[in-house]
Design a protein around this motif. Sequence first.
Motif, PDB file in Angstrom:
ATOM      1  N   LEU A 177     -12.886 -50.818   1.946  1.00 47.27           N
ATOM      2  CA  LEU A 177     -13.139 -49.634   1.342  1.00 47.27           C
ATOM      3  C   LEU A 177     -13.513 -48.449   2.006  1.00 47.27           C
ATOM      4  CD1 LEU A 177     -15.128 -50.738  -1.644  1.00 47.27           C
ATOM      5  CD2 LEU A 177     -12.808 -50.668  -1.527  1.00 47.27           C
ATOM      6  N   LYS A 178     -13.005 -48.658   3.430  1.00 45.74           N
ATOM      7  CA  LYS A 178     -12.901 -47.523   4.536  1.00 45.74           C
ATOM      8  C   LYS A 178     -14.399 -47.053   4.762  1.00 45.74           C
ATOM      9  CE  LYS A 178      -8.427 -46.176   3.909  1.00 45.74           C
ATOM     10  NZ  LYS A 178      -7.712 -47.763   4.232  1.00 45.74           N
ATOM     11  N   GLU A 180     -16.257 -48.496   6.802  1.00 42.60           N
ATOM     12  CA  GLU A 180     -16.500 -48.610   8.336  1.00 42.60           C
ATOM     13  C   GLU A 180     -15.944 -47.364   9.086  1.00 42.60           C
ATOM     14  OE1 GLU A 180     -14.855 -52.067  10.264  1.00 42.60           O
ATOM     15  OE2 GLU A 180     -15.707 -51.558  12.062  1.00 42.60           O
ATOM     16  N   VAL A 181     -14.658 -46.962   8.636  1.00 40.23           N
ATOM     17  CA  VAL A 181     -14.055 -45.756   8.932  1.00 40.23           C
ATOM     18  C   VAL A 181     -15.046 -44.563   8.600  1.00 40.23           C
ATOM     19  CG1 VAL A 181     -12.054 -44.233   8.587  1.00 40.23           C
ATOM     20  CG2 VAL A 181     -11.954 -46.586   8.381  1.00 40.23           C
ATOM     21  N   THR A 503     -17.693 -46.966  -5.701  1.00 48.79           N
ATOM     22  CA  THR A 503     -16.575 -48.041  -5.365  1.00 48.79           C
ATOM     23  C   THR A 503     -17.027 -49.246  -5.804  1.00 48.79           C
ATOM     24  OG1 THR A 503     -16.039 -46.332  -3.585  1.00 48.79           O
ATOM     25  CG2 THR A 503     -14.922 -48.573  -3.410  1.00 48.79           C
ATOM     26  N   ILE A 569      -7.798 -52.428  -5.961  1.00 50.67           N
ATOM     27  CA  ILE A 569      -8.829 -51.110  -5.785  1.00 50.67           C
ATOM     28  C   ILE A 569      -8.550 -50.576  -4.151  1.00 50.67           C
ATOM     29  CG2 ILE A 569     -11.030 -50.210  -5.464  1.00 50.67           C
ATOM     30  CD1 ILE A 569     -11.568 -52.092  -7.851  1.00 50.67           C
ATOM     31  N   SER A 570      -8.321 -51.248  -3.339  1.00 56.63           N
ATOM     32  CA  SER A 570      -8.317 -50.527  -1.972  1.00 56.63           C
ATOM     33  C   SER A 570      -6.856 -49.692  -1.885  1.00 56.63           C
ATOM     34  CB  SER A 570      -8.092 -51.603  -0.870  1.00 56.63           C
ATOM     35  OG  SER A 570      -6.919 -52.193  -0.731  1.00 56.63           O
ATOM     36  N   ASP A 571      -6.817 -48.772  -0.988  1.00 56.03           N
ATOM     37  CA  ASP A 571      -5.713 -48.144  -0.515  1.00 56.03           C
ATOM     38  C   ASP A 571      -4.597 -49.085   0.032  1.00 56.03           C
ATOM     39  OD1 ASP A 571      -7.268 -44.901   0.148  1.00 56.03           O
ATOM     40  OD2 ASP A 571      -6.137 -45.482  -1.585  1.00 56.03           O
TER      41      ASP A 571
ATOM     42  N   MET B   1      -5.649 -44.691  -3.649  1.00 54.20           N
ATOM     43  CA  MET B   1      -6.667 -44.221  -4.458  1.00 54.20           C
ATOM     44  C   MET B   1      -7.980 -43.659  -3.784  1.00 54.20           C
ATOM     45  SD  MET B   1      -8.249 -46.737  -7.462  1.00 54.20           S
ATOM     46  CE  MET B   1      -6.807 -47.538  -7.790  1.00 54.20           C
ATOM     47  N   PHE B   2      -8.355 -44.456  -2.723  1.00 54.15           N
ATOM     48  CA  PHE B   2      -9.566 -44.091  -2.002  1.00 54.15           C
ATOM     49  C   PHE B   2      -9.190 -42.762  -1.521  1.00 54.15           C
ATOM     50  CE2 PHE B   2     -11.841 -47.115  -3.494  1.00 54.15           C
ATOM     51  CZ  PHE B   2     -11.766 -48.455  -2.870  1.00 54.15           C
ATOM     52  N   LYS B   3      -8.189 -42.578  -0.751  1.00 46.97           N
ATOM     53  CA  LYS B   3      -8.106 -41.273  -0.159  1.00 46.97           C
ATOM     54  C   LYS B   3      -7.928 -40.102  -0.887  1.00 46.97           C
ATOM     55  CE  LYS B   3      -4.853 -42.374   3.914  1.00 46.97           C
ATOM     56  NZ  LYS B   3      -3.774 -43.246   3.770  1.00 46.97           N
ATOM     57  N   LEU B   6     -11.718 -39.860  -1.861  1.00 47.27           N
ATOM     58  CA  LEU B   6     -12.088 -39.099  -0.817  1.00 47.27           C
ATOM     59  C   LEU B   6     -11.976 -37.522  -0.726  1.00 47.27           C
ATOM     60  CD1 LEU B   6     -12.255 -41.451   2.215  1.00 47.27           C
ATOM     61  CD2 LEU B   6     -14.422 -40.628   1.175  1.00 47.27           C
ATOM     62  N   LEU B  25     -10.773 -39.030  10.082  1.00 49.61           N
ATOM     63  CA  LEU B  25     -10.955 -40.408   9.447  1.00 49.61           C
ATOM     64  C   LEU B  25      -9.621 -40.946   9.781  1.00 49.61           C
ATOM     65  CD1 LEU B  25     -12.209 -39.478   5.663  1.00 49.61           C
ATOM     66  CD2 LEU B  25     -13.130 -40.853   7.650  1.00 49.61           C
ATOM     67  N   GLU B  28      -9.829 -42.592  13.083  1.00 46.06           N
ATOM     68  CA  GLU B  28     -10.763 -43.814  13.154  1.00 46.06           C
ATOM     69  C   GLU B  28     -10.107 -44.881  12.541  1.00 46.06           C
ATOM     70  OE1 GLU B  28     -13.521 -43.842  14.569  1.00 46.06           O
ATOM     71  OE2 GLU B  28     -14.225 -42.067  14.556  1.00 46.06           O
ATOM     72  N   GLN B  29      -9.209 -44.579  11.708  1.00 47.95           N
ATOM     73  CA  GLN B  29      -8.142 -45.610  10.692  1.00 47.95           C
ATOM     74  C   GLN B  29      -7.256 -46.340  11.910  1.00 47.95           C
ATOM     75  OE1 GLN B  29      -8.226 -46.596   7.252  1.00 47.95           O
ATOM     76  NE2 GLN B  29      -6.954 -48.197   8.200  1.00 47.95           N
ATOM     77  N   ILE B  32      -9.111 -48.691  14.166  1.00 44.24           N
ATOM     78  CA  ILE B  32      -9.938 -49.389  13.447  1.00 44.24           C
ATOM     79  C   ILE B  32     -10.310 -50.832  14.293  1.00 44.24           C
ATOM     80  CG2 ILE B  32      -8.759 -50.552  11.947  1.00 44.24           C
ATOM     81  CD1 ILE B  32     -12.290 -48.974  11.433  1.00 44.24           C
TER      82      ILE B  32
END
Lengths: 649, 65
Positions: A177-178, A180-181, A503, A569-571, B1-3, B6, B25, B28-29, B32
Motif C-alpha cells: 500500500l505504498k 513504505e514509499v 486502506t 486493492i493495490s495499485d 487506485m491508491f495513487k 493519495l 513519491l 522513492e517508488q 524502493i
Amino acid sequence: MKIEKLIVENFRQYFGRQRMEFARDDDKCVTIIHGVNGAGKTSLFIALNWCLYEEGASNIGELISKEAISRANAGELIQASVELTLRHNAERYVVRRSLQGVKGTNGKIEGYPTASFTMMRIRGDGQAERIPNPVGTINSILPSNVRTYFLFDGEKIDNFAKPEAASEIKSAVFLILKLEVLDRAKQHLKAVAQDYRHELKRLSSGELRNLIERDEAARAAQERETASLARFKQDVESAKRKIADIDQKLREQQNAQNLQEKRDRIERDLKQRRGEHDGIVSNIRDAATSAYTIAAQPAIAAALRVLDEKRERGEIPSSIRKQFVEDLIEQMSCICGRSFTEGSPEHTRLLALVRESLPGSLEDDVLATTAALRSCEERAARGVSDLDTLMKHRTELVDIINALEAELDDIGRQLKDSPLEEISRMEKARQDFLADIDSYNVQIGSTQNRLSELAAEISNLEKAIAQARKEEKRERTLGDKLELAQAAADAISEIYEAFADETRARIEAKTKEIFKLLVWKDAHFQDVRLSSDFNLEVIDRYEQPARPELSAGERQVLSLSFITAMSRISDEEAPLIMDTPFGRLSSQPRNNITAHLPELADQLVLFVTDEELRDQSRQNLEPRIGAEYRLEFNPQTSCTEIVEVTKTQ
Amino acid sequence: MFKEKLRELFTVYPPEIQTLIMRVLAFEQENISYERVPRVKEQIDEIVTQVAVSREAARGAKTDR
C-alpha cells in the motif's frame, strides 16, 4: 502489467531455446502449466523471479543448463537466458537477463559467469529502444519488495493465517500500500529540510549590510579627498600664476630687471638639470637591479676555479675522446693502425672505455656553463664600471643643482632687501607663494596616497559585496526550499495515519468478501477482521474468534483471500502467478477456490501437478483457460521440454 | 487506485506542495528495491530545487502581469 511471452534458453533443466505464451484476454485469462514433481514447474517460477528481479536463484545450484555445458567443448562460450515480454499501461517491454560462461577443461564453467540485464521498450513501429534505468522501471511497474504477493509460492500459502503472522501481514500491507514509499519520502524530506535549516543559519549573518555601509563610507571619503586634491591643485596653479605675474612686473622694473632675468635663466637651467638628475637616478636604479652578478661574483669565481681544476685533472670526459674511441671501434682498427676483430681483447677494452665514459653531452654542458659564468664575470665588471660612471655623473649634477639653488636664494635675498619698497614687497609675496606651493604639494602627495588606499579598499569591498549578494540570493532560495520541504514532510505526516487506516479498512472488507466467496462453510464464518495492530481474525457465528479452530484448508483459504484482496486493492496491476497453490488442499476447498479464482485476477498463471487440477476443479477453470502447457521431463537427458497442450489433446 | 486516493488526500495543500510530494513519491517508488539509495539527499534536493525555481518563475510571471 500482463505477461505475454516467456523464452528460456539453457536455463536449468530447459536445454536449448523454449518459449511459452500466456493467456491474457479478459475472458480467457488463465494459463495452466502442469507437470509432475521435479518436471520443472518451480524452475519456471524461479525464471520469472530471476529475470525481473535477479531473485530466487541463490542456493539452487547451477543456473546454466548442465546439458548445455556437457555438450559444449572446452573453451566454448555458453549462455543461459530468460526473456520476458510484458505489457504495462499500453506499452510493451522485453526484459532479458542472461549469464555467460566459458567451459573449462574440468568440464565446469570457469570462474564466475558474466551477467547482463536489459530492458527494451517496443515502439509502435516495432523498433526497440533501450530503457536506461531498467531496475527503476521494473520497480515502477511491480516493485521488487511486493513481488512475493504476486509471484506466489504455494508452499507458503497459509503463512498469513498463522497466529504469529501479524508482523508479516503488517509488512505486506506496508509494502503493497505504498506506506513504505510514503515513510521514506517523509524521512528524506525531513532530512533535507534539516540540512537547509543548518545552511540558512550559517548564511544569515547581516554581513552584506555591513559591507555596503563600509563601501558607502569609503566612497564618501573618496569624493571628499578627490575634491581636496582638485582644490590643492587649483591652489598650486593659482600660486604659480601669481608668481608669474610678479616675475613679469619685476622684469618690467628697471631696478629689478637684471636680477629677474638672471633668475629666469637659472630657473630654466635648474629645470633641465633636475630632469637630467631624475634620468640618472632611473638609470642607476636599472643598473643596480641587474647588478646581482656583482653580488654573486665570489661564488662565480669559485665555480670557475672548480671547473678549471677538474678539467686540468681530466675528470671531465672529453667528447672528442669518446667520439675518437667510437670511431676506432667502427673501423675495427687501433690507434696504431693495427686491425682487431670483434670479441678480441682490444675490442672488449675499447667497448669498456666507451661504457665507462659519461655521455658526451656532459662536456658540452660544462663548456656552456663555463662560458655563461665567464660572461657573468664580464657583465659584472661592466656593471660596476657603469654604476661608477653614473654615480659620478649624479654627484656632479647634484653639485650643479645645489649651486644653482644657492644662486636663486641669493637673488631672492637681494630683491627682498631692495631699498625700493615695491620690489621688496613683491619678492616677499613671491616667496610666500612658493612656500604655499610647497605646502600644497605635500598635501597633494598625502591626498593621493589616501586616494590609492581608498581605491584598493573600495575594490576589495566590491568583491566582498558581490560574494555576499550571491550568498543572499542563496539564502532566499534556501528559505524557499526549506519551506517547501518541511511543508511536504508535514503533509505526508498528516495524511499518513488516515491513509493507512482507511486502506486497512478496505483490505479488511475485501478479504472478507473473498473469504466468503472461497470458503465452503460460509454460513459458519460471519466476519473477517484486520485490526489496527494487523491481527487477521475470523469471527464465527457465535461472535467468537475462530482462527485457532480453522482447518488447514480453511487457513489456506484465509491466506489466499488476504493475498488476492491485497492484489485487488493495490495499485499494482500484476498477474497472479502461483506455484502449486492447491497442493495441500482437499477437493472441496480446491473446487470452491477454482470456481472463483479467475474473478480475482486480471491474469492468472498456475503451476500445478496433475493431482492438483482434476475433475471438478479442472472443470471450474476450463472456460477461462486460454493457454496450457505440459512440462515433459526426459529421464535420459534430465531435460524438460515445454509442450503446448492444444484443445484437441 | 491508491495513487488517485493519495492525490485526493493531498488536494488540500498548495499545488507546488502536491507537485513536490508526487515527484518525491515517484522517486522513492523507483528506488524502493535499494535499502540505502545512493546520493538520496542530493537527488531529493534536486527535486525540491526544481519545484522552488518553478514557483519563483510563476510568481515572477504573475508580478509582470
